[in-house]
Write an enzyme that holds these catalytic residues in place. Structure first.
Site, PDB file in Angstrom:
ATOM      1  N   GLU A  61      -5.754  10.009 -51.091  1.00 30.50           N
ATOM      2  CA  GLU A  61      -5.425   8.666 -51.575  1.00 30.50           C
ATOM      3  C   GLU A  61      -6.260   8.362 -52.814  1.00 30.50           C
ATOM      4  OE1 GLU A  61      -3.259   7.200 -49.379  1.00 30.50           O
ATOM      5  OE2 GLU A  61      -3.274   5.085 -49.922  1.00 30.50           O
TER       6      GLU A  61
ATOM      7  N   ARG B  64      -0.954   7.194 -52.472  1.00 28.83           N
ATOM      8  CA  ARG B  64      -0.972   8.564 -51.961  1.00 28.83           C
ATOM      9  C   ARG B  64      -0.910   9.529 -53.131  1.00 28.83           C
ATOM     10  NH1 ARG B  64       1.188  10.351 -46.911  1.00 28.83           N
ATOM     11  NH2 ARG B  64       0.272  12.391 -46.470  1.00 28.83           N
TER      12      ARG B  64
ATOM     13  N   GLU C  28      -9.207   8.167 -38.731  1.00 31.25           N
ATOM     14  CA  GLU C  28      -9.685   8.039 -40.108  1.00 31.25           C
ATOM     15  C   GLU C  28      -9.395   6.621 -40.569  1.00 31.25           C
ATOM     16  OE1 GLU C  28      -7.370  10.872 -42.293  1.00 31.25           O
ATOM     17  OE2 GLU C  28      -8.020  12.541 -41.051  1.00 31.25           O
TER      18      GLU C  28
ATOM     19  N   ARG D 114       3.584  10.012 -54.167  1.00 30.09           N
ATOM     20  CA  ARG D 114       4.398  10.100 -52.944  1.00 30.09           C
ATOM     21  C   ARG D 114       5.883  10.259 -53.260  1.00 30.09           C
ATOM     22  NH1 ARG D 114       3.588   5.688 -48.245  1.00 30.09           N
ATOM     23  NH2 ARG D 114       5.681   5.684 -47.423  1.00 30.09           N
TER      24      ARG D 114
ATOM     25  N   ARG E  80       8.208  11.919 -40.729  1.00 31.58           N
ATOM     26  CA  ARG E  80       7.475  10.809 -40.145  1.00 31.58           C
ATOM     27  C   ARG E  80       7.521  11.005 -38.645  1.00 31.58           C
ATOM     28  NH1 ARG E  80       6.520   6.001 -42.303  1.00 31.58           N
ATOM     29  NH2 ARG E  80       8.137   6.136 -43.866  1.00 31.58           N
TER      30      ARG E  80
ATOM     31  N   LYS F 256      -0.184   4.923 -37.629  1.00 30.98           N
ATOM     32  CA  LYS F 256      -0.937   3.991 -38.473  1.00 30.98           C
ATOM     33  C   LYS F 256      -1.127   2.666 -37.744  1.00 30.98           C
ATOM     34  CE  LYS F 256       3.278   2.942 -41.057  1.00 30.98           C
ATOM     35  NZ  LYS F 256       4.051   3.194 -42.255  1.00 30.98           N
TER      36      LYS F 256
ATOM     37  N   LYS G  82      -7.623   3.934 -42.859  1.00 28.73           N
ATOM     38  CA  LYS G  82      -6.382   3.920 -43.639  1.00 28.73           C
ATOM     39  C   LYS G  82      -6.704   3.277 -44.981  1.00 28.73           C
ATOM     40  CE  LYS G  82      -1.460   2.830 -43.436  1.00 28.73           C
ATOM     41  NZ  LYS G  82      -1.291   2.338 -44.794  1.00 28.73           N
TER      42      LYS G  82
HETATM   43  P1  AMP Z   1       2.520   3.070 -45.153  1.00 29.63           P
HETATM   44  O1  AMP Z   1       2.463   3.124 -46.650  1.00 29.63           O
HETATM   45  O2  AMP Z   1       2.140   1.765 -44.590  1.00 29.63           O
HETATM   46  O3  AMP Z   1       3.829   3.648 -44.631  1.00 29.63           O
HETATM   47  O4  AMP Z   1       1.386   4.063 -44.583  1.00 29.63           O
HETATM   48  C1  AMP Z   1       1.335   5.417 -44.856  1.00 29.63           C
HETATM   49  C2  AMP Z   1       0.403   5.644 -45.999  1.00 29.63           C
HETATM   50  O5  AMP Z   1      -0.947   5.430 -45.630  1.00 29.63           O
HETATM   51  C3  AMP Z   1       0.360   7.065 -46.490  1.00 29.63           C
HETATM   52  O6  AMP Z   1       1.451   7.402 -47.306  1.00 29.63           O
HETATM   53  C4  AMP Z   1      -0.951   7.104 -47.258  1.00 29.63           C
HETATM   54  O7  AMP Z   1      -0.735   6.714 -48.602  1.00 29.63           O
HETATM   55  C5  AMP Z   1      -1.785   6.028 -46.606  1.00 29.63           C
HETATM   56  N1  AMP Z   1      -3.036   6.502 -46.010  1.00 29.63           N
HETATM   57  C6  AMP Z   1      -4.216   5.866 -46.155  1.00 29.63           C
HETATM   58  N2  AMP Z   1      -5.195   6.478 -45.503  1.00 29.63           N
HETATM   59  C7  AMP Z   1      -4.656   7.577 -44.915  1.00 29.63           C
HETATM   60  C8  AMP Z   1      -5.178   8.615 -44.103  1.00 29.63           C
HETATM   61  N3  AMP Z   1      -6.464   8.645 -43.746  1.00 29.63           N
HETATM   62  N4  AMP Z   1      -4.315   9.584 -43.698  1.00 29.63           N
HETATM   63  C9  AMP Z   1      -3.002   9.546 -44.050  1.00 29.63           C
HETATM   64  N5  AMP Z   1      -2.454   8.585 -44.808  1.00 29.63           N
HETATM   65  C10 AMP Z   1      -3.257   7.599 -45.242  1.00 29.63           C
END
Ligand code: AMP
Length: 591
Positions: free
Chosen positions: A337, A271, A264, A301, A451, A457, A266
């Site tokens: 999101e 969130r 998917e 979140r 996690r 990611k 990102k």
């Molecule tokens: P990070 O904030 O860099 O730790 O990345 C995780 C965050 O990516 C999650 O908490 C979501 O807010 C965001 N995110 C964006 N797109 C997606 C997706 N398709 N699936 C899950 N999380 C996503």
């Protein structure tokens, strides 16, 4: 799954009899006991010892007292599922202390800087009173009264009234409860452990029921009576979010997810979890807002209720509950999101930044920064908790929903079996205005608060670090009136929360952001140095920083320093527990 099959019972309260047990527990329910146990829990660092102490204490309480004590130890004044809060700020608590002790405000503030916790200050300055008659129920009633009362002056009167009945030790914990954190090194997990011990149940079972109910107190009582199976999903309280691990490179993706996997975009927004269901007229204290008979709540979140910040999403989300056929209604929990969106284009995150933290955005702001909710997971539908279903099944159910485009959309989920093809997809996602890619295991369940390696990611090529501000310094030039230069830290490791400074940055934020942060840091200063120029602050504000490179340095405890750091954005959506670790810094230093 059919959307026509309505879980009629899913909003009803579990059968929890919270009557006082006949004749037992009166003395054990004394608030003095609670405070003593809290002291003992705070005095040990061993998690097992903490939950043993709690388990033993819980055993002595009546059902009603158990429900209160479990909530209080988990850091909640009211059940998580309720919107109620006491809303008593630090200033009101200080005023209450001033009124009772007759000590000057400035002296109390100096003590606070020295001790760092208002509860500890209270214990040090509170007038001695050997005995009190307060019990857990008295405290609960007083807290309800404080929540009900409007206006800080009248709230103050109730706080003073409550404190006047307390001994210094009790007052210490009343103040801590009212400030929202007992600070005795206790997490909700330890309370769940203690309940499991009390009920001779597996902790996973307790966690599950607590997730369903959003009330650790009711969970404890059901567990004690062997009635955990009666618990049914209650909506309108946040479920912890599943998190992703960073993938080092595409080789790692292939290694962790051999065979087919889902990809998917990102999305670069915040969130959010959406709860949507027909409103229950009997439940007015639930989170969220009712629109035409449908209740909608949005949680961040950090598990905060952010519904009022996004009034433009509520009607489109409520429309989802109306189902596809006449008279049909649906109950849903969606994970997704919130992104800034205009027409068919996702806007840069900086646009959304203008709306963050605004509890009641103006019409002008709503028009200037339109947003959309992009759903990427479905956790609950019509009486069915889906989090233990595999990803593919949750996706199939999500695909069936009649989304109210343009405000509510679904993330496109593609299947890949060759990680090398992700390079091109990554660039395409970036072109679509997104941050990178999320790779998900097809058979993975949704793991709240975890996690794992089921979600990976793949982020932007420019290195950034999520760090927490540990100190703020008065700036120069036009920023000389503000705390505008920030020293920041990473965690020692995933398991060790020690903060290690890695740099200092003063550029990248707007004047408005600096002004707001400066006010926050003034109010959350732990200690001042250099005649008030340098403030050591509570490590709560998370920043995303970018830099030229990471170099070895003797200046900071971490052994590293960022060269030319620049703040990319404030991460209000990220709790300090989730910042980057020294390991990531070390890895970046090597590249
Ligand atoms: P990070 O904030 O860099 O730790 O990345 C995780 C965050 O990516 C999650 O908490 C979501 O807010 C965001 N995110 C964006 N797109 C997606 C997706 N398709 N699936 C899950 N999380 C996503």
């Amino acid at each position: 799954m059919t959307s026509g099959d309505l879980g009629a019972n899913s909003l009803t309260t579990p059968v929890v009899k919270v009557g006082v047990d006949s004749g037992t527990g009166a003395q054990m329910g004394a608030f003095r006991r609670f405070a003593q146990v809290a002291e003992q829990v705070g005095a040990t660092t061993k998690r097992l010892a903490k939950s043993a102490l709690l388990g033993h204490y819980f055993n002595s309480l009546s059902d009603e007292q158990l429900a209160y004590a479990a909530r209080y130890f988990a850091g909640y004044v009211f059940p998580l599922k309720e919107q109620r809060t006491t809303k008593v700020g630090g200033a009101t608590l200080l005023s209450a202390l001033m009124l009772i002790t007759k000590i000057e405000l400035e002296t109390l503030k100096t003590q606070l800087v020295k001790l760092g916790d208002l509860g500890d200050v209270t214990a040090a300055v509170f007038p001695d009173r050997a005995l009190s008659s307060l019990d857990l129920t008295d405290v609960a009633i007083a807290l309800e009264q404080i929540a009900k009362t409007k206006g800080s002056k009248r709230k103050l009167e109730w706080v003073v009234k409550l404190l006047k009945r307390a001994t210094p030790l009790e007052a210490k914990y009343l103040i801590k409860l009212l400030s929202g954190d007992l600070r005795i090194g206790l997490k909700e997990g330890a309370v769940e452990d203690a309940i499991a011990r009390l009920a001779k149940q597996k902790v996973e079972r307790i966690q599950w029921v607590n997730m369903l109910l959003g009330d650790i107190g009711a969970t404890a009582v059901l567990a004690r009576h062997g009635q955990l199976e009666q618990a049914q999903m209650q909506l309108f309280h946040p479920i912890k979010f599943m998190l992703a691990s960073p993938a080092e490179d595409l080789v790692e993706v292939s290694r962790l997810l051999p065979g087919e996997f889902a990809v998917e975009d990102k999305y670069d927004g915040i969130r959010a979890q959406a709860h949507i269901a027909p409103a229950d007229p009997a439940n007015k204290s639930a989170h969220g807002i009712v629109i035409d008979g449908i209740r909608v709540a949005l949680f961040s979140r950090t598990l905060d209720d952010i519904t009022t910040s996004f009034p433009d999403l509520l009607a489109p989300l409520a429309a989802l509950a109306r189902g596809t056929e006449e008279g049909e209604t649906t109950e849903l929990i969606l994970d997704g999101e919130i992104v800034p969106f205009r027409g068919e284009q996702i806007l840069p995150f900086q646009e959304l930044q203008k709306r963050l933290g605004r509890k009641a955005p103006t019409e002008k702001l709503l028009a200037e920064v339109p947003v959309a909710f992009v759903a990427y997971d479905l956790l609950y539908q019509n009486g069915m908790v889906l989090i233990e279903e595999p990803y593919v099944q949750r996706q199939a159910a999500l695909t069936m929903l009649p989304l109210a485009i343009p405000r509510v959309r679904r993330a496109v989920s593609q299947r890949f079996s060759d990680a090398t093809a992700l390079d091109a997809e990554f660039l395409a996602a970036r072109d679509r205005g997104n941050e990178g890619l999320m790779v998900k295991a097809l058979n993975s369940t949704y793991k709240p608060g975890r996690r794992g390696k089921d979600w990976l990611k793949i982020k932007r090529a420019i290195a950034t670090l999520d760090v927490v501000v540990t100190a703020a310094e008065v700036g120069t030039g036009k920023r000389s009136r503000f705390l505008s230069d920030y020293t920041f830290a990473v965690r020692a490791s995933e398991t060790d929360p020690t903060l290690l400074n890695v740099g200092k940055a003063y550029s990248g934020l707007t004047d408005l952001e600096v002004t707001e942060l400066s006010t926050w840091f003034q109010a959350h200063t732990v200690q001042e140095f250099a005649h008030g120029k340098v403030h050591v602050v509570e490590p709560q504000i998370v920043l995303e920083v970018t830099f030229d490179r990471v170099q070895l340095s003797k200046r900071h405890k971490s052994g590293y320093a960022l060269r030319f750091p620049r703040i990319v954005r404030i991460r209000h959506d990220k709790p300090p527990e989730e910042i980057d670790t020294l390991e990531t810094v070390r890895r970046l230093a090597e590249t």
